[in-house]
Scaffold this motif. Sequence first.
Motif, short mmCIF file in Angstrom:
data_model
loop_
_atom_site.label_atom_id
_atom_site.label_comp_id
_atom_site.label_asym_id
_atom_site.label_seq_id
_atom_site.Cartn_x
_atom_site.Cartn_y
_atom_site.Cartn_z
N LEU A 73 9.17 10.07 -8.52
CA LEU A 73 8.03 10.70 -7.86
C LEU A 73 7.48 9.72 -6.84
N TRP A 74 6.99 10.24 -5.75
CA TRP A 74 6.43 9.35 -4.74
C TRP A 74 5.52 10.13 -3.83
N GLN A 75 4.92 9.41 -2.88
CA GLN A 75 4.31 10.05 -1.73
C GLN A 75 5.06 9.52 -0.53
N GLU A 76 5.23 10.38 0.47
CA GLU A 76 5.83 9.94 1.72
C GLU A 76 4.92 10.38 2.85
N GLY A 77 4.41 9.39 3.59
CA GLY A 77 3.60 9.67 4.77
C GLY A 77 4.50 9.80 5.97
N HIS A 78 4.18 10.73 6.86
CA HIS A 78 4.96 10.92 8.08
C HIS A 78 3.98 11.17 9.22
N THR A 79 4.04 10.33 10.25
CA THR A 79 3.10 10.50 11.35
C THR A 79 3.82 10.42 12.69
N ALA A 80 3.22 11.07 13.70
CA ALA A 80 3.74 11.02 15.06
C ALA A 80 2.61 10.65 16.01
N HIS A 81 2.93 9.83 17.01
CA HIS A 81 1.92 9.28 17.91
C HIS A 81 2.40 9.33 19.35
N ALA A 82 1.42 9.23 20.26
CA ALA A 82 1.75 9.31 21.69
C ALA A 82 2.31 7.99 22.22
N THR A 83 1.93 6.88 21.60
CA THR A 83 2.39 5.59 22.12
C THR A 83 2.97 4.72 21.01
N ALA A 84 3.80 3.78 21.43
CA ALA A 84 4.39 2.83 20.49
C ALA A 84 3.29 2.02 19.80
N ALA A 85 2.27 1.65 20.58
CA ALA A 85 1.20 0.81 20.03
C ALA A 85 0.47 1.53 18.90
N GLU A 86 0.19 2.83 19.12
CA GLU A 86 -0.50 3.59 18.06
C GLU A 86 0.36 3.72 16.81
N ALA A 87 1.64 3.96 17.02
CA ALA A 87 2.55 4.09 15.87
C ALA A 87 2.65 2.76 15.13
N GLN A 88 2.69 1.69 15.87
CA GLN A 88 2.76 0.36 15.25
C GLN A 88 1.48 0.09 14.47
N GLU A 89 0.35 0.48 15.04
CA GLU A 89 -0.94 0.28 14.37
C GLU A 89 -0.99 1.07 13.05
N GLU A 90 -0.51 2.31 13.10
CA GLU A 90 -0.46 3.14 11.89
C GLU A 90 0.44 2.47 10.83
N THR A 91 1.59 1.99 11.27
CA THR A 91 2.54 1.36 10.34
C THR A 91 1.87 0.19 9.62
N MET A 92 1.16 -0.65 10.38
CA MET A 92 0.53 -1.82 9.77
C MET A 92 -0.69 -1.42 8.93
N GLN A 93 -1.40 -0.40 9.38
CA GLN A 93 -2.56 0.07 8.62
C GLN A 93 -2.13 0.54 7.22
N MET A 94 -1.01 1.29 7.16
CA MET A 94 -0.58 1.80 5.87
C MET A 94 -0.02 0.69 4.98
N LEU A 95 0.57 -0.33 5.62
CA LEU A 95 1.00 -1.49 4.84
C LEU A 95 -0.24 -2.14 4.20
N ASP A 96 -1.31 -2.25 4.98
CA ASP A 96 -2.56 -2.80 4.44
C ASP A 96 -3.11 -1.94 3.30
N VAL A 97 -3.03 -0.62 3.46
CA VAL A 97 -3.50 0.28 2.40
C VAL A 97 -2.72 0.00 1.11
N TYR A 98 -1.40 -0.14 1.23
CA TYR A 98 -0.60 -0.42 0.04
C TYR A 98 -0.97 -1.77 -0.58
N ALA A 99 -1.18 -2.77 0.27
CA ALA A 99 -1.53 -4.10 -0.25
C ALA A 99 -2.87 -4.05 -0.96
N GLN A 100 -3.84 -3.36 -0.35
CA GLN A 100 -5.17 -3.26 -0.96
C GLN A 100 -5.11 -2.47 -2.27
N PHE A 101 -4.37 -1.36 -2.25
CA PHE A 101 -4.21 -0.56 -3.47
C PHE A 101 -3.62 -1.43 -4.58
N SER A 102 -2.56 -2.14 -4.24
CA SER A 102 -1.86 -2.94 -5.23
C SER A 102 -2.80 -4.00 -5.82
#
Lengths: 496, 496
Positions: free
Chosen positions: B168-197
Motif C-alpha cells: 500500500l502506498w500513496q503516489e503524488g503526481h504533479t505537473a507544472h509550467a516550469t522546470a523550477a516549479e517542478a523542482q521546487e515541488e520535488t524538494m518540498q515533498m522530500l521535506d514533507v517526507y523528512a518531517q513526517f518521518s
Amino acid sequence: MSKTAITPTREQDYPQWYQEVVKAADLAEASDVRGCMIIKPQGYAIWENMQSNLDARFKALGHMNAYFPLLIPLSYMEQEAKHVEGFAKECAVVTHTRLEANDEGGLSPASPLEEPYIIRPTSETIIGKSFAKWIQSHRDLPLKLNQWANVMRWEMRTRIFLRTSEFLWQEGHTAHATAAEAQEETMQMLDVYAQFSEEMAAIPVIKGEKTPEERFPGAEHTYTIEAMMQDKKALQSGTSHFLGQGFSKSFGIEFADKEGKLQLAWTTSWGMTTRMIGGVIMVHSDDDGLICPPRLAPQHIVIIPIIRKAEETEAIMTYCETLATNLRGQNFHGAPLRVLLDTRDMNGGEKTWEHIKKGVPIRLEVGPRDMANNSVFMGRRDLGIKEKQGIAKDEFTEQAVTLLDEIQVNLYKRAKSFMQDNTQTITNLDKFQKLFAGDAAPGFVQCHCDESADYIKLIKPLKATARCILLDDTVTGTCIFTGKETTRQVIFAKAY
Amino acid sequence: MSKTAITPTREQDYPQWYQEVVKAADLAEASDVRGCMIIKPQGYAIWENMQSNLDARFKALGHMNAYFPLLIPLSYMEQEAKHVEGFAKECAVVTHTRLEANDEGGLSPASPLEEPYIIRPTSETIIGKSFAKWIQSHRDLPLKLNQWANVMRWEMRTRIFLRTSEFLWQEGHTAHATAAEAQEETMQMLDVYAQFSEEMAAIPVIKGEKTPEERFPGAEHTYTIEAMMQDKKALQSGTSHFLGQGFSKSFGIEFADKEGKLQLAWTTSWGMTTRMIGGVIMVHSDDDGLICPPRLAPQHIVIIPIIRKAEETEAIMTYCETLATNLRGQNFHGAPLRVLLDTRDMNGGEKTWEHIKKGVPIRLEVGPRDMANNSVFMGRRDLGIKEKQGIAKDEFTEQAVTLLDEIQVNLYKRAKSFMQDNTQTITNLDKFQKLFAGDAAPGFVQCHCDESADYIKLIKPLKATARCILLDDTVTGTCIFTGKETTRQVIFAKAY
C-alpha cells in the motif's frame, strides 16, 4: 422554457442526463481500461467524506480495519461451489509475472504462473482462510473486521459509478459463536447502512431481504437497502449477508466452545461501494447539474467575488477573505466548514455556473454593492437558481451551519416524498402488468408474493425485478401470482 | 542474562528478530499469495495513523486526492522506454476475464483479452495519459494530485513490510509550467517526507539525491530519505522524483503558455509506502518486542486491572473505567487519547507481556493497593521493562499527554544518536574496503565520490550501496575511488 445548464434534461433523456451531470460536476470519467473509471478530485472528495463517516460508525461498533491480498488463488475459489458459480463469469485472471519484448517491437506476457490468481471480486474466500487460522477458541469470537479496498468484476455493460469493472468499497467480515449473534450483526450493519444513507446522503431507503434468486453467492440471507432514483428506478445501495456456516465449512473456521467441543463459526459480510455516489447524483440533482447533500459535499460554501473595476479588487478581496476565515472557524458536524474562495481570473457569471453544476450547497456572490451594505448575495443549491437573496454578512456567518443543516433536511424530505408518492401497494396481477408494461418505471410496487418462484418467468419480460422482501411479515394477504395466502410482501421495481 | 520476550535477540539474529517482533506484535503475516502479506488490525492501525497525517500534510499544500484504474494497458507501458525497462521484469499480467471448469474438476482461465493489462507497479503512465487530456492551458497548471492505492511488483525475495509483491502506498503526481516549479515541488515533498518521518515515526533521516544508477525508471532526478536501522543498515523510506519532460513527451502533456505557444509540462512524482512500518519496527524496537512511537501507536495507553480476588473486581473495574474516561477526554495532537482498558478474563502478567510485545507506549497496572493509594503503577515502553513507578492517578491523568510527547522525543533522540554514532566520513579507499569487508554493516560511510561510475564494480562484491548524494555540495575533497577533486559527497551503506 428556460435554458438549463445540463442538456438533455431529466425528462428528455434520463440516462444521458446522468452522464452529463457527472461530466459537468467533474466527478469522474471513463478510462481506456475496459469498464474502469477515473475518479476525479471532486468525485473522490465525496467518497472520502463517505469513507470517514462510515469508518467511524464501524469502529464505534468494535470493528477493526485490516488488509488482505488483492490476488486470490484459484484453489480458494474452488473451495466454495456457490461462490465460484457467482463470480467465475466475470473476473480478471493473472497468469504471468513478467513482460518481454516481442518480434513486433511490443511487449508480451512471460513467466507463466503455475497456479493463476484472480483479482478479488470480494474477499470472503481469502479472509475465510485467515479466520480459520486465527480462530481457535470461543475467546477469539466475535472477530469483526473491515477492509477498504478496490475490487474487480468484469462487467459487460458498465455505467460510471453505478456499475464499473473496478470499484472501491468497504467489505466487513465477521465471525460469531452463534447463529443469533451473526444474525444480529447482519441486521445491525443493515441499519448502519440505512442510517448512513439517510443521514449523510439524504437518501431515504427501504430495508428488506433479497429473494433467494438475488442472494449473494454463498449467503443464506442477503439484506439490502433500496433507494429510488428520480426516474423511479431502484438502486441497491448496500447489502449485508448472513453467511451461515457455509464459508466456515469450506474453509474450516472452527472454534472450541466453553465445553471444549469443536463448533463451526457463523459468519457475515457486508459492503457499500462507490456506486453510492451514483445514487447521490441521481436522487438529488436537477437540470442544472449536481446537487450535493452538505454532509458529503467537497465544498460547503463557495465565495465568488464579483469585480467589475480593477480599483475595487483589493477591498472586495479583503472583504471576502475575512468572510472565508470567519466561516472556516465554524464547526459543521465535527469538522471545520469547507469554504472555497474562488479567486480565479475569470468572469463571475461563468464561475457561478460552474459551482451550480458542481452542486456546492451554498454560493455567495460578493460585489461592490454587497460590500457597501455589509452583506452577501446568497444562493442555495437546493432552491431554484434564481431564488437568490441578500443577507447581512454577520447574520450569514452566524447561520451558515444551520442553513446547511436545513438544506440537508430539505433534500432528504424531498427525496422521501418522492419515494412515498411513487410507492404503491397492489392486490392483483392485472395492475402489476399494467404498471410495468410501459418504458417508464412505475416506482416501487408492493404486493403479497409467496415463496414459490412462479413470478420470475412472468416479471422478466416486463423488466420488473424483485427488490426485496419486506422485513415486516405481520400482514396476511393473497399472493398476486399464485393466489395463495401469505404474509410475505415483496417490493418490485425496474432497477439499475 | 535476563530472559527476553523475543527470541532470537537483535544481537543473535537481527533478521529473525524482526520477523519475531512482527509476529509477537500481531502486525502482519505472510499469505498463500506469493510475496503478499496480510496486514492485521494492529499493523493496519499504524498505517491509518500514517495515512491521516500524511494526507493532511499533502492537502495543506494544495494537493487533491483522486483514483485511477488498477490495470494499465500494455500499450501505455510501451510508450515510456526507460520506465518499462524498470518494471517489465516484475509485474502481474492479466490475460483472461473468466474462469471455466476444466477436466480435472478445477478451474481454468478463459476468455483471453486482446490486449493484456498489467497491475499497476506505479501510475505515471496512466496518470500521464489523463494529464495530457486535462491540461490544455497554463491556467490548468499546476495540477497537483495524490492517490492512495495498492500496487504490485513481483519481487523475487520478499520480506514482510520491507519488500512485498503487493504493498500500500500513496503516489503524488504533479505537473507544472516550469522546470523550477517542478523542482521546487520535488524538494518540498522530500521535506514533507523528512518531517513526517522525524515528527511522526521518530526516525531521523538523511535527505539526498539518488545516484544515476538508482534513479526511478524515467526520472531525471530521484531524491530520497534514508534511515538507519539498528543493525546499521540503511532503509530507503520515501522518494521524490523530478521527472523533467520525459513523461510529458511520451504522453503528450502539453499546455498553451501565456503567449499561446505550446509547451511540454514538467512533472514530478513521489511516494511513501507500508515499508515505513518496517522502518518503525527496526529503528525503535527491543528484545522484548515492538516499541511504537506514540504518534503512530494504535493504543497510547493500556490499563490492566490486576484482580486477585473476585470481591475486588467491581471496585477495581469502576476505578479503571473512570480513569479511562478521564484519559479519553484528553487531546493528543488533535485527537482524543487512544486508551485500551483490557478487561479480558486472563492473567494480569500475561496481559502485561502481550502489551509490552505490542509496543503500547504507556502501561498502567491497577491492583487493590494502587486503588487504595489512589494511584496507578506505570511502565513506559521506551524505558526498561522493570523501571515501573507508582504515580498518583490524578497526576498521571494530568501528565499523560506530556509523558507521551516525552516518549516520542526520547525515541527520536535515541535513534538520532545511534545514527550519528554510526556515521563517519572517510577519505581513503582502504578504509572503505575495511569497513565493508565484514558481514556486519558499518553504518553510514560518507566520502567524496565524483560523477564517474567507477566505484560500482568495486562496491558490489562488498555489498555496499550508494544511498544518496548529499544535497550540500559546498565542500571540495578528493574522490576516494578516482582521486579527482569533487564537491560531490555520497553516503554508502549496506541496505535493505
